[in-house]
Structures are given as structure tokens and as C-alpha cells.
Motif scaffolding. Structure first.
Motif, PDB file in Angstrom:
ATOM      1  N   ALA A 220       7.122  -6.139   6.773  1.00 20.09           N
ATOM      2  CA  ALA A 220       5.923  -5.325   6.547  1.00 20.09           C
ATOM      3  C   ALA A 220       4.860  -5.614   7.587  1.00 20.09           C
ATOM      4  O   ALA A 220       3.719  -5.224   7.432  1.00 20.09           O
ATOM      5  CB  ALA A 220       5.364  -5.599   5.147  1.00 20.09           C
ATOM      6  N   GLN A 221       5.217  -6.306   8.636  1.00 18.23           N
ATOM      7  CA  GLN A 221       4.231  -6.739   9.608  1.00 18.23           C
ATOM      8  C   GLN A 221       3.759  -5.586  10.496  1.00 18.23           C
ATOM      9  O   GLN A 221       4.401  -4.545  10.591  1.00 18.23           O
ATOM     10  CB  GLN A 221       4.802  -7.876  10.455  1.00 18.23           C
ATOM     11  N   ILE A 222       2.608  -5.846  11.154  1.00 15.58           N
ATOM     12  CA  ILE A 222       1.966  -4.816  11.970  1.00 15.58           C
ATOM     13  C   ILE A 222       2.606  -4.857  13.352  1.00 15.58           C
ATOM     14  O   ILE A 222       2.050  -5.425  14.292  1.00 15.58           O
ATOM     15  CB  ILE A 222       0.452  -5.058  12.044  1.00 15.58           C
ATOM     16  N   ALA A 223       3.785  -4.282  13.445  1.00 21.65           N
ATOM     17  CA  ALA A 223       4.540  -4.384  14.690  1.00 21.65           C
ATOM     18  C   ALA A 223       4.494  -3.105  15.508  1.00 21.65           C
ATOM     19  O   ALA A 223       4.345  -3.141  16.725  1.00 21.65           O
ATOM     20  CB  ALA A 223       5.990  -4.762  14.386  1.00 21.65           C
ATOM     21  N   SER A 224       4.634  -1.969  14.871  1.00 21.85           N
ATOM     22  CA  SER A 224       4.697  -0.707  15.603  1.00 21.85           C
ATOM     23  C   SER A 224       3.313  -0.239  16.018  1.00 21.85           C
ATOM     24  O   SER A 224       2.288  -0.706  15.507  1.00 21.85           O
ATOM     25  CB  SER A 224       5.362   0.367  14.741  1.00 21.85           C
ATOM     26  N   GLN A 225       3.292   0.691  16.971  1.00 20.72           N
ATOM     27  CA  GLN A 225       2.022   1.253  17.432  1.00 20.72           C
ATOM     28  C   GLN A 225       1.301   1.981  16.308  1.00 20.72           C
ATOM     29  O   GLN A 225       0.076   1.932  16.200  1.00 20.72           O
ATOM     30  CB  GLN A 225       2.272   2.191  18.606  1.00 20.72           C
ATOM     31  N   SER A 226       2.065   2.674  15.457  1.00 19.50           N
ATOM     32  CA  SER A 226       1.448   3.428  14.369  1.00 19.50           C
ATOM     33  C   SER A 226       0.780   2.489  13.359  1.00 19.50           C
ATOM     34  O   SER A 226      -0.323   2.759  12.877  1.00 19.50           O
ATOM     35  CB  SER A 226       2.489   4.293  13.660  1.00 19.50           C
ATOM     36  N   SER A 227       1.439   1.365  13.027  1.00 22.31           N
ATOM     37  CA  SER A 227       0.849   0.440  12.065  1.00 22.31           C
ATOM     38  C   SER A 227      -0.373  -0.253  12.648  1.00 22.31           C
ATOM     39  O   SER A 227      -1.350  -0.526  11.949  1.00 22.31           O
ATOM     40  CB  SER A 227       1.884  -0.596  11.611  1.00 22.31           C
ATOM     41  N   ARG A 228      -0.356  -0.549  13.955  1.00 21.95           N
ATOM     42  CA  ARG A 228      -1.526  -1.140  14.594  1.00 21.95           C
ATOM     43  C   ARG A 228      -2.686  -0.144  14.624  1.00 21.95           C
ATOM     44  O   ARG A 228      -3.848  -0.512  14.434  1.00 21.95           O
ATOM     45  CB  ARG A 228      -1.187  -1.599  16.007  1.00 21.95           C
ATOM     46  N   ALA A 229      -2.353   1.136  14.836  1.00 22.76           N
ATOM     47  CA  ALA A 229      -3.399   2.168  14.821  1.00 22.76           C
ATOM     48  C   ALA A 229      -3.999   2.297  13.418  1.00 22.76           C
ATOM     49  O   ALA A 229      -5.216   2.472  13.266  1.00 22.76           O
ATOM     50  CB  ALA A 229      -2.813   3.504  15.268  1.00 22.76           C
ATOM     51  N   GLU A 230      -3.151   2.206  12.385  1.00 22.99           N
ATOM     52  CA  GLU A 230      -3.644   2.246  11.005  1.00 22.99           C
ATOM     53  C   GLU A 230      -4.561   1.062  10.728  1.00 22.99           C
ATOM     54  O   GLU A 230      -5.608   1.200  10.091  1.00 22.99           O
ATOM     55  CB  GLU A 230      -2.467   2.251  10.032  1.00 22.99           C
ATOM     56  N   ALA A 231      -4.153  -0.122  11.207  1.00 26.72           N
ATOM     57  CA  ALA A 231      -4.966  -1.322  10.995  1.00 26.72           C
ATOM     58  C   ALA A 231      -6.330  -1.182  11.665  1.00 26.72           C
ATOM     59  O   ALA A 231      -7.371  -1.490  11.064  1.00 26.72           O
ATOM     60  CB  ALA A 231      -4.226  -2.545  11.529  1.00 26.72           C
ATOM     61  N   ARG A 232      -6.345  -0.693  12.895  1.00 26.58           N
ATOM     62  CA  ARG A 232      -7.612  -0.522  13.605  1.00 26.58           C
ATOM     63  C   ARG A 232      -8.505   0.508  12.918  1.00 26.58           C
ATOM     64  O   ARG A 232      -9.726   0.350  12.865  1.00 26.58           O
ATOM     65  CB  ARG A 232      -7.337  -0.103  15.054  1.00 26.58           C
ATOM     66  N   GLN A 233      -7.874   1.568  12.404  1.00 28.08           N
ATOM     67  CA  GLN A 233      -8.656   2.603  11.722  1.00 28.08           C
ATOM     68  C   GLN A 233      -9.300   2.051  10.445  1.00 28.08           C
ATOM     69  O   GLN A 233     -10.461   2.363  10.133  1.00 28.08           O
ATOM     70  CB  GLN A 233      -7.760   3.801  11.380  1.00 28.08           C
TER      71      GLN A 233
END
Length: 281
Positions: free
Chosen positions: A31-44
């Protein structure tokens, strides 16, 4: 509260990459923040939290105008996760994992002031918990919307209106008939009658498992609507069990052409439309 909000804002405004790395470390494997999409979600989500704190939003009042940006981000985040097939628990866990890096950052800042640390940690806990709860709510709404849309698509697929030949339409009914499905069939069939100028429609109920009073009433309403459009209707698929049920229920199908099979209905349709089919020599 202002001091606690400012402390949380400072922690969120520090090194974002380091904060996301700590966030990732608090998540379980897979469930880690590995992909670009998940990192973008985290930043948002981080940006939404910062916007709300800058606007003076209270941690326990997520429905306040100050948190509008965060709520919009959470709605998109939840829709994205629901579309990917993730669960509400996995989605809220992603949000709750943000506590760990925030706790670490606040502890480093207020390590020598236990009272201030306790108050700030309580504000962080309240805020992240409310965000996680809101995420679950929006996730469930998104999932229900997806399910409702899929049901509508399945209904459309299960009730196709087929043009057999000039002037003749057919609707093969499969599964249980209810009010919403009958309404969809009626609308699709009437629209097809208008578009094609057909004068005859065949409703085949071979795939309908049972016929009760409600189902029969739905069929009669559909036939009545077809006739009001100036067309006629044949009901096929009247199996012996269904015929006995209709008789026992006292349902009057007088004036409606019924046939045991779709083949019999097609023969009647050919005859009414003036077509004759013969086997090649």
C-alpha cells in the motif's frame, strides 16, 4: 488552537519529500506511495490540509468552508480508489498513516514541552481521524455511484431492442422483471418504434423465470403503451407453467397475441407483414 494549527502547518510545510517518505514507511507492504499517481494523491491531500489550516479551519469541523479544497481533493481521491477496486478500509488506512510522520515532526519540535506536545498531537489526531472518516463516507458514495451505473448498464445490455426486419422489432427478456426494468424496456421499445417506424413488436419472456401478478401488470402496461403508439405486440415464451400461473392468477390477456416460442411468434410476424419464407430446392 491557533498555536496548534500553526505547528501542524509548519510540519506539513517542511520538507515534503521527507514527509511523504515517512508517510510511505508507515504504510503496510503493498500500500506504499510508490507510483506517480499515489504520490500525486499524497501531495494533493497535503496541499488541501495546508490550505485548510491557513484559512483557520478547526480540526474538528471538516465541513467548514475553510476545508473546501481538502474535501474536493478527498472526493477525487476516493473516486479514484473506488474505481481501482480498493476497499474503504485500505483507503482510510492510507490517510491514517500520515499521523506517523506528523507525530515525529511535532515530537522533534515540542520534545521539551510535554503540555504543548500533548495538545498539538490531540489536534493532529482529531484532524487526521476526521479526514479518514470523511474519506470513508465519500468512498462509499463513490462505490454506490459506480454500482448504480453498472446496474443501469447491465439493464440496458439485458434488454436489447433488436430490429428483425423491416417493421418488426423484438425484445428478449432475461431475468426478473421489476418496475424500473420494465420502465426501461418500455422507453427503449417505444423510442425504437418511433425511430424505425415499426408496426409490430415481439416481447419474448422465455428467459423470465416466473410470472406473477406484478410481472403480468408490467407486461400489460408495455403492450398498452405500444398500442398507443399505433403498433401491435406479440408475447412469446408462454411456457406451460407460465400459462397455468396466468390462469390461476386470473390475469386477462385477451386481445393480446401470445405464442409458446419465439419461432412461433416470428412465423406470425412474417405472416402479418406479408412475408413468406420457403426452403430452397
Amino acid at each position: 488552537m491557533k498555536e496548534a494549527n500553526q505547528a501542524i502547518l509548519d510540519a506539513l510545510s517542511a520538507d515534503e519529500s521527507q514527509l511523504i517518505e515517512g508517510w510511505q514507511g508507515a504504510l503496510p507492504a503493498g500500500a506504499q506511495i510508490a507510483s506517480q499517481s499515489s504520490r500525486a494523491e499524497a501531495r494533493q491531500l497535503l496541499e488541501g490540509l495546508r490550505d485548510g489550516l491557513r484559512a483557520g479551519g478547526a480540526p474538528d469541523a471538516l465541513d467548514a468552508p475553510a476545508w473546501s479544497s481538502l474535501r474536493e481533493g478527498l472526493a477525487g481521491f476516493s473516486r479514484s480508489r473506488a474505481a481501482k477496486g480498493e476497499t474503504a478500509g485500505e483507503t482510510s488506512l492510507f490517510v491514517l498513516a500520515l499521523k506517523k510522520p506528523l507525530f515525529d515532526a511535532l515530537q522533534a519540535r515540542f520534545g521539551s514541552d510535554p503540555a504543548a506536545l500533548a495538545g498539538t498531537l490531540w489536534s493532529v489526531t482529531t484532524l487526521i481521524d476526521r479526514v479518514a472518516q470523511h474519506t470513508v463516507t465519500t468512498f462509499q458514495q463513490s462505490r454506490e455511484e459506480i454500482i448504480r451505473r453498472q446496474q443501469e448498464e447491465l439493464l440496458e445490455l439485458s434488454t436489447p431492442v433488436v430490429k428483425l426486419w423491416e417493421g418488426v422489432l423484438a425484445v428478449p427478456m432475461i431475468g426478473v422483471l421489476d418496475s424500473s426494468r420494465t420502465q426501461l424496456v418500455m422507453e427503449s421499445l417505444l423510442q425504437s418504434i418511433v425511430e424505425t417506424g415499426s408496426g409490430l413488436a415481439i416481447i419474448d419472456i422465455t428467459g423470465v423465470p416466473t410470472v406473477d401478478t406484478l410481472v403480468a401488470q408490467h407486461l400489460l402496461k408495455t403492450v398498452t403503451a405500444i398500442r398507443l403508439m399505433g403498433a401491435d405486440c406479440i408475447i412469446s415464451g408462454i411456457r406451460p407453467q407460465i400459462a397455468q400461473t396466468i390462469v390461476h392468477l386470473g390475469i386477462d390477456l385477451q386481445g393480446i397475441t401470445t405464442k409458446a416460442s419465439l419461432a412461433d411468434a416470428l412465423a406470425v410476424a412474417l405472416q402479418r407483414t406479408g412475408w413468406r419464407v420457403s426452403r430452397a430446392a
